[in-house]
Write a protein that holds these residues in place. Structure first.
Motif, PDB file in Angstrom:
ATOM      1  N   PHE A 112      39.582   4.091  43.231  1.00 58.18           N
ATOM      2  CA  PHE A 112      38.554   4.089  44.270  1.00 58.18           C
ATOM      3  C   PHE A 112      38.978   4.838  45.522  1.00 58.18           C
ATOM      4  CE2 PHE A 112      37.643   0.508  41.545  1.00 58.18           C
ATOM      5  CZ  PHE A 112      36.286   0.680  41.303  1.00 58.18           C
ATOM      6  N   CYS A 113      40.209   5.349  45.526  1.00 57.87           N
ATOM      7  CA  CYS A 113      40.713   5.981  46.735  1.00 57.87           C
ATOM      8  C   CYS A 113      39.934   7.229  47.119  1.00 57.87           C
ATOM      9  CB  CYS A 113      42.195   6.314  46.576  1.00 57.87           C
ATOM     10  SG  CYS A 113      43.249   4.899  46.936  1.00 57.87           S
ATOM     11  N   CYS A 145      42.347  -0.784  47.215  1.00 53.20           N
ATOM     12  CA  CYS A 145      43.803  -0.878  47.329  1.00 53.20           C
ATOM     13  C   CYS A 145      44.329  -0.711  48.745  1.00 53.20           C
ATOM     14  CB  CYS A 145      44.471   0.118  46.367  1.00 53.20           C
ATOM     15  SG  CYS A 145      44.560   1.804  46.999  1.00 53.20           S
ATOM     16  N   CYS A 176      44.405   4.897  43.993  1.00 52.60           N
ATOM     17  CA  CYS A 176      43.809   4.178  42.871  1.00 52.60           C
ATOM     18  C   CYS A 176      42.472   4.851  42.533  1.00 52.60           C
ATOM     19  CB  CYS A 176      43.621   2.696  43.197  1.00 52.60           C
ATOM     20  SG  CYS A 176      42.121   2.314  44.130  1.00 52.60           S
ATOM     21  N   CYS A 230      40.326   2.823  51.307  1.00 49.88           N
ATOM     22  CA  CYS A 230      39.966   2.505  49.926  1.00 49.88           C
ATOM     23  C   CYS A 230      39.425   1.084  49.853  1.00 49.88           C
ATOM     24  CB  CYS A 230      41.176   2.657  49.017  1.00 49.88           C
ATOM     25  SG  CYS A 230      40.816   2.172  47.314  1.00 49.88           S
TER      26      CYS A 230
HETATM   27 ZN   LIG Z   1      42.647   2.871  46.277  1.00 46.75          ZN
END
Ligand SMILES: [Zn+2]
Ligand SMILES: [Zn+2]
Lengths: 697, 697
Positions: free
Chosen positions: B538-539, B637, B536, B634
């Motif tokens: 923010f990963c 997620c 995602c 993350c």
């Molecule tokens: Zn993520």
């Protein structure tokens, strides 16, 4: 009662009030937008003050439009020259770029810094030469230029006298002076005020000789005034109207007097006016007792006070100008601000004037035309003309971003008309017009009755291209791009071309016209760098543009493209134009490409590289830049074609329209075609098949 | 006078008239759009006719909605079943896709082909079994579905008898029959018409025995009727009302009679009705002399005539339904048509229903939100919900394509409200709503009084995500994307993320949620292909999202991007969603990239590759695809975060909002951060700096 001993009364000074004219904020906004940008260095400004001139109203310290420095050199520097009612007061403005910075400002330190200046001017004697420096002021502000609202806070730094000054007596000047003296004082004050040299000198000496003759003298003349006077008073323009208190300027004045001359009692004269003349009933005379504290020295700056209260509270003031501004002007300034913000932050060398003055002609007001117009507006381009023959159909609004359902009910509005209406609705300051006209096309034969009308259209198109600076080719057929390509090459106008396949797009800029070199013989640089022109849309062809519309099936008549294509290609077309406009060589700029980005002339443009062609695919989510030189056998931009057009005019055009092979014969394409009939001419592929024409870099 | 020899009178037949109900064109349009596409093969249709039933008005051959085949199998085939006033007539429709094709149709050949069928049915005896085939008809048409206008031309093929038939006598049937006979004929006809078995059998025999008893018999019984009758007449349902002429069906009838039974004189009975009953005053009886030409043979199809005249001229008819249709319905059908055209031409496997039924939630209604909404509409997406907290500002309309100047005068309309209004104005069939709401953000601490309101917003956002199929993350801060990213991962909803730098963009789809594998245990394919989820937004981070807004300067508060970026990124975001929706694995589809385009699972999707991330630069005019797997640490997620959210709910959210380091501590990012503090975290660069997280393919 008079004999009774009373405890010493502490002298109280009426604080100054600030008043900011809207014109100041407008001028400051312009200064901020046009010159300062995000530079938040303090700037010197000038407040205006004067003696009180009304028995019930004090005079404010006022900021006006002219309070701001006139030019960049004077941002830190001299004070504006004033007049009798606008005596200049030196000030400084700390404007912050965010409300958080505003709130975080160390107000105590700022005030102290200004108080220090006053103290130093007292110590150095500068305050005797230019007494206006005794009444410095300070403003902190946050100008929210998006909302046209301003938060601000004034300080009028006053040196704190320790111990405080005690008041011995205070009375109307008319009671203090004899009537003879009063008359002479009034006359002397009126003379002082009437002289250009002294009208805005707010601190002065009033000396009254024993024969009741008064004269007004500069402070620096204090020593000269000693001895031969019955009365020597320290006068100043008092903004305060109160009969019970002198105004704020007296504080620093007393600090000067105490420090400079070490007097124990001081007679002061609060000069006030009525209707432009000295009024000794309003003016006050007082006697104060000033004691020098034991620890005081020139090196130690006294404490200071002076932040203005807002309705009795220690909070900033704020004002919004949005409501008093014309909404259209607000919109214009908001849009301008956004562009300036972009320049400040990312593109200091961006020339916004070039953008706001360029005139763009959009041929085609469909999916591409709508997107191009919108992106042009985003870049601050104000002048857009649409050419389109069609009407808004029911299926258009979901893909053509300038139209709504209302435009297509009934018989449908002409796109060129609806687009103009839409641009005005988006941004009323747009200068835009629409021309309902079909573009004459080669290989679409016409009857002799139609000739006048078609030639009329050619003339109109030619005139439109002449009167614009950049032309976008956004029609949905290949052959409708031929005449504009030719006319742009002939007039040496910037031509930006965008074309869509089903899931691929091509965006390119045409090179300069074939005669541009001879036209610009003076410009040796161009001759040197531009030995070969960039190609046009037709330079890669080995067939002339022909009728591609008749007998197309329902699906082919419709521009069948993936909906994401037009926004991408339209936006890229505008970015390409902006690149050309910002490039020092303009239309003559050579074609860059992505892979050479670390070398070459990329540094010339603040916007990055300036390619010749961009091709992309939405099915591959890929995009590349290409470079193709102009072809000598191009049916639109070659010297052969342009000189034939210049020579034969209308008859050349009619022949191209009526005889499908004329252009090919003229340019030698017929021969080329025989040699090349195995080529794949679909542009989506020709970057691989046609290496010697379009070079994939 | 009766004895005088008169020259033979050529028998003249009154032509049939066509009548097409609007319902036919509506049904045909649906058939064309939903099934036929650009297939222009002829299709069998059924006309309806019946005996004339009014002394002044002939009966037309009518096309109704039910004239079209009911299902795909019957496109070429059987005739609809009719009733007494709608006796079926077999017909064929040649619809062309362009007006040019329509004009180019070889009408003579088409007519001849239908005449041949009639002739063959006569020769084969089929016409005796099913007499309706004697009155075939033919329609050519061009349906302009963009304008809802239809051009068409009927032919009623009639075999030309050579030499022509001469009329011996013609009179009202009531004059030919005795009153006793007439009564019996009427009764017999009424019985024939009343029986379900014979009511729509338009050709028949009328036999009247010597005792004046009449009976109606099938044509095939002709031989059986020989001998025992006083009178044997060839009866037919005559659509014509004229007392002087029989109607058109008699032509082919006579050809049958002549060819089949080689009679020299023929008694015919033109059956007509009044108010549903046989009317022998209107009905005619005539005697014709039929001569077989010497050269005639079964193998030679006679010449034929029969193209209908339009007001006496040989021109097609046309009808426009646009004016009688509801404009909104017209818009809906026009938009549908465009999408169907795209499918027909380029994407036969495109599932339009998936697109029209998907519900999209747009978080952010700024430059990106506006462009995404418009491109979604272009793809036929009908259901769009906006979430935005802001109001339309003066600088917005030139960049945010759903707003106009009017939306920002005064205090400004909420964007979520103005966007909904705009979508309805563009396309009234949109199902759209707007939610004025701020998205709670981590690292933006709130007071305890605000908790209820913020948690309420969290609940609303969660409910919105649950009730939609795809979520677009289009806000202008990083941290406002955190909660939606988490909620999408939790609910396993498609999330499409678009973010803009100054001259670069990033568009990506989030992978499935961490619990999607266990939720979908049945689906072994997914488990096999999807051992690792896609990442995602923010990963890639090694810091949790935090407050990035406070204390930003004027220029940073403004979304400073080159105006071309949002159209490009918004359009790509929608193309990416469409790719996911059309992919058999949907949210679980693995990430493709451009360079592998010739291998891999690209063939699965008609749209091309389906990448995970697309990043591009307008300063380089370049674009690449990237692939990044989900990270176990993350903050949005990872399984850790999702399970903590499921376990703790509101208290989890409040902790994330109020404690900047909570998320980092929870996911182990704090540790990671220490190890990685030399990384450049700006995403514009991290494809080069951060190879083990975002892999540049
Ligand atoms: Zn993520
Ligand atoms: Zn060319």
């Amino acid at each position: 009662m008079a004999e009774k001993e009373t405890p010493p009364i502490i002298l109280q000074f009426a604080p100054l009030n600030s008043s900011v004219d809207e014109g100041f904020w407008h001028s400051f906004s312009s200064l901020k937008l046009d010159k300062l940008g995000i530079d938040d260095s303090p700037i010197s400004i000038t407040g205006f003050s004067g003696p009180c001139s009304h028995p019930q109203v004090s005079n404010h310290l006022t900021l006006l439009s002219e309070s701001l420095p006139l030019d960049e050199e004077s941002l830190i520097g001299s004070t504006s020259h004033g007049n009798r009612n606008k005596c200049p007061v030196p000030g400084i403005l700390y404007n912050t770029n965010t409300v958080e910075s505003f709130n975080k400002l160390d107000k105590q330190s700022l005030l102290k810094a200004e108080a220090k200046k006053i103290w130093e001017d007292i110590q150095s004697g500068k305050a005797l030469e230019d007494s206006s420096v005794l009444s410095r002021f300070l403003v902190i502000s946050f100008a929210d230029l998006k909302k046209w609202s301003f938060r601000y806070w004034f300080a009028f730094p006053a040196l704190v006298l320790d111990p405080p000054v005690s008041l011995i007596e205070l009375k109307p000047a008319s009671e203090y002076f004899s009537s003879e003296e009063a008359e002479s004082v009034s006359a002397a004050c009126n003379d002082w005020r009437d002289s250009d040299l002294t009208t805005d000198v707010p601190f002065f000496l009033v000396s009254v000789s024993s024969d009741s003759k008064a004269s007004i003298r500069h402070l620096k003349d204090w020593e000269a005034c000693q001895g031969d006077h019955q009365k020597l008073l320290f006068g100043f323009y008092d903004p305060c109207h109160l009969p019970s208190n002198p105004g704020w300027p007296l504080r620093n004045y007393l600090a000067l007097i105490r420090s400079r001359w070490n007097l124990e009692t001081v007679w002061f004269f609060c000069y006030r006016e009525s209707r432009g003349f000295a009024d000794l009933n309003l003016s006050l005379v007082g006697q104060a007792s000033v004691t020098l504290s034991s620890g005081e020295s020139a090196e130690t700056v006294p404490n200071s006070v002076g932040w203005e209260l807002n309705k009795g509270k220690r909070v900033p003031r704020s004002i919004s100008l949005a409501n008093s501004m014309d909404p259209t002007r607000l919109a214009v300034s908001a849009v301008d601000l956004n562009l300036k913000l972009m320049r400040w932050r990312a593109l200091p060398s961006l020339n916004l004037n070039v953008l706001s003055s360029v005139k763009c002609l959009l041929l085609g007001a469909g999916t591409l035309g709508c997107q191009v117009a919108r992106t042009l507006m985003g870049w601050g381009i104000r002048n857009i003309t649409f050419v389109d023959y069609g009407k808004v159909a029911m299926s258009n609004p979901v893909r053509q971003s300038l139209y709504t359902f209302e435009d297509c009910v009934g018989r449908g509005e002409f796109k060129a008309v609806a687009a103009v209406k839409s641009l005005k609705q988006i941004f009323p300051a747009m200068e835009t017009s629409g021309v309902v006209m079909a573009i004459p096309m080669p290989g679409h034969p016409i009857s002799s009755q139609e000739e006048d009308s078609v030639l009329g259209d050619c003339k109109r198109l030619s005139d439109l291209i002449e009167s614009h600076d950049a032309v976008f080719l956004l029609t949905d057929t290949r052959e409708s791009r031929w005449l504009p390509s030719l006319l742009c090459a002939n007039a040496n106008k910037i031509a930006i071309n965008a074309a869509l396949g089903f899931d691929s797009y091509m965006v390119m800029r045409h090179g300069a016209g074939p005669t541009s070199l001879s036209d610009d013989m003076q410009n040796l640089d161009i001759n040197k760098t531009n030995t070969q022109r960039l190609g046009c849309y037709f330079c890669n062809d080995v067939v002339a543009p022909q009728d591609s519309m008749t007998d197309r099936t329902l699906d082919q008549q419709c521009t069948v493209t993936r909906p994401g294509l037009a926004p991408i290609a339209g936006a890229l077309a505008v970015e390409l134009l902006v690149g050309v406009l910002q490039h020092p060589l303009g239309i003559n700029a050579k074609g860059d490409n992505s892979s050479l980005s670390n070398t070459g002339n990329n540094d010339d443009s603040p916007l990055g590289i300036l390619p010749h062609q961009i091709r992309g695919s939405v099915s591959q989510f890929s995009q590349i830049t290409l470079l193709g030189q102009a072809s000598n056998s191009c049916t639109a931009c070659s010297e052969t074609v342009i000189s034939e057009y210049r020579k034969r005019g209308n008859s050349f055009i009619l022949e191209a329209i009526n005889h499908p092979t004329y252009l090919e014969d003229l340019t030698g394409l017929t021969e080329l075609k025989k040699a090349a009939n195995s080529f794949n001419l679909d542009w989506e592929d020709d970057d691989t098949d046609d290496d010697d024409v379009a070079v994939d870099l």
